[in-house]
Design a protein around this motif. Structure first.
Motif: not given
Length: 101
Positions: A5-8, A67, A81-83, A86
């Motif tokens: 999962e891409c955070p964006w 990320f 996942s996380y930026k 974060e």
């Protein structure tokens, strides 16, 4: 197939991404003061655990942003996942025992 999962952009196939190793490696504040051995440790050595690992990824075939991912290196399960900047998502013992997200 591994989904990340891409955070964006949201969840995508792993083929859209590239892993660039361990996350949260802090660059030395005074690199000129390090010995060759200390600099070599910083540049070349990583923890490489069997288990949960925080990694830096880039969405090459998407938004091209960096990320972090929490992935289990033995089961290849991605727990989140996380930026950058974060906090990492918490992974419960129950999730690890069950081998699930």
């Amino acid at each position: 197939m591994l989904l990340i999962e891409c955070p964006w952009c949201g969840e995508r196939d792993q083929t859209e991404f590239t892993c660039h190793g361990e996350a949260h490696i802090v660059r030395p504040k005074n690199p000129d003061e390090l010995t060759d051995e200390q600099w070599g440790d910083y540049v070349f050595f990583r923890s490489n655990p069997k288990g949960l690992h925080k990694e830096r990824w880039v969405h090459d075939h998407g938004c091209r942003r960096w990320f972090n991912v929490v992935r289990h290196t033995h089961t290849d399960i991605v727990y989140g996942s996380y930026k950058p900047g974060e906090p990492a998502p918490e992974v419960s013992e129950e999730a690890l025992k069950g081998g699930k997200k």
